[in-house]
Design an enzyme around this catalytic site. Structure first.
Site, PDB file in Angstrom:
ATOM      1  N   SER A  42       0.746  -1.053   0.082  1.00 20.65           N
ATOM      2  CA  SER A  42       0.131   0.202   0.003  1.00 20.65           C
ATOM      3  C   SER A  42       0.775   1.314  -0.189  1.00 20.65           C
ATOM      4  CB  SER A  42      -0.707  -0.271   0.827  1.00 20.65           C
ATOM      5  OG  SER A  42      -2.113   1.025   1.016  1.00 20.65           O
ATOM      6  N   ASP A 154      -5.732  -3.482  -2.576  1.00 19.95           N
ATOM      7  CA  ASP A 154      -4.336  -3.291  -1.082  1.00 19.95           C
ATOM      8  C   ASP A 154      -3.808  -4.410  -0.964  1.00 19.95           C
ATOM      9  OD1 ASP A 154      -3.699  -2.286   1.059  1.00 19.95           O
ATOM     10  OD2 ASP A 154      -4.524  -0.804   0.635  1.00 19.95           O
TER      11      ASP A 154
END
Length: 259
Positions: A42, A154
């Site tokens: 991320s 993510d």
């Protein structure tokens, strides 16, 4: 501090709190510690790529300051997400015009979540920008990203602290977690993103903390718990929290080595 071994750096997810990672790289640079392997997810993947690409801490801070999140032209249409991840690719290409893992100065590992297979995927070669977009595609906020034949989101969904890719390469591993949590108040849940942020923390933290003991140094600025994933203000303060905690932990590590 001179460590003449292969050094790995793990960078967790955490939204705009990822700016604290940049403060950590500044402290490492000042201490003469130069990781040659980086693993991120991320926001940690974005900072990790910039770091592996040879950008200075100031240049990395500029990336976060100059990249708009909530501009009208970033909104998605008929896609599962509030913001269109694809519309951030040009921002990344400005910093990575060759768009390749192989052109980076350090070995980089990027973790994303394969939504079809339900598994964490580690990218380490080939095209760079799409795996970065996928790794940072916070579910419900950013649209998932197609990479190859699958759909990714993510990396923090399944692995918010991707230490495993470094285990076979590194003698010393430095872990940085920018997602410490604190107990919220009922009044903190004013918006849908507050709920999403809390759910993310509850899922990510147990996943991450069990891996801390695989690192030689853990840097986790506790006061980052007072900052939100999507709060783009106070970036200099967030940076300082990362820098100060890194300096402290590096000094403690050196002291223990001397003793």
């Amino acid at each position: 501090m001179k460590i003449s071994k292969n050094i790995g750096l793990v960078l967790s997810g955490g939204g705009f709190k990822g700016v604290a990672h940049i403060g950590v790289t500044q402290a490492l640079e000042e201490a003469g510690v130069t990781p040659n392997f980086v693993s991120g997810t991320s926001a940690g993947a974005i900072v990790g790529a910039l770091y592996a690409g040879g950008y200075s801490p100031n240049e990395m801070k500029d990336f976060f300051k100059k990249t708009p999140l909530f501009n009208f032209n970033r909104f998605s249409r008929k896609k599962p997400g509030f913001l269109d991840s694809e519309k951030f690719q040009s921002d990344l290409l400005t910093y990575f015009p060759e768009n390749s893992f192989e052109t980076l100065q350090k070995k980089l590992f990027v973790t994303a979540t394969d939504l079809i297979e339900g598994k964490a995927k580690v990218f380490k070669s080939g095209e760079l920008t799409r795996p970065l977009l996928a790794s940072a595609a916070f579910p419900g906020v950013f649209t998932p990203v197609m990479v190859g034949e699958s759909l990714y989101a993510d990396g923090g969904i399944l692995d918010n602290f991707p230490v495993l890719p470094l285990k076979n390469y590194c003698d010393v591993i430095i872990g940085v977690d920018v997602s410490p949590i604190k107990k919220p108040k009922i009044t903190d849940f004013k918006h849908s993103y507050n709920v999403m942020q809390r759910a993310y923390y509850l899922r990510a933290m147990p996943n991450a903390e069990v891996k801390f003991n695989q690192c030689d140094i853990i840097i986790q600025p506790k006061n980052l718990a007072n900052h939100g994933i999507f709060n783009t203000s106070n970036q200099d303060k967030v940076y300082d929290l990362g820098y100060d905690e890194a300096k402290l932990q590096l000094e403690l590590f050196l002291k223990n080595l001397e003793e």
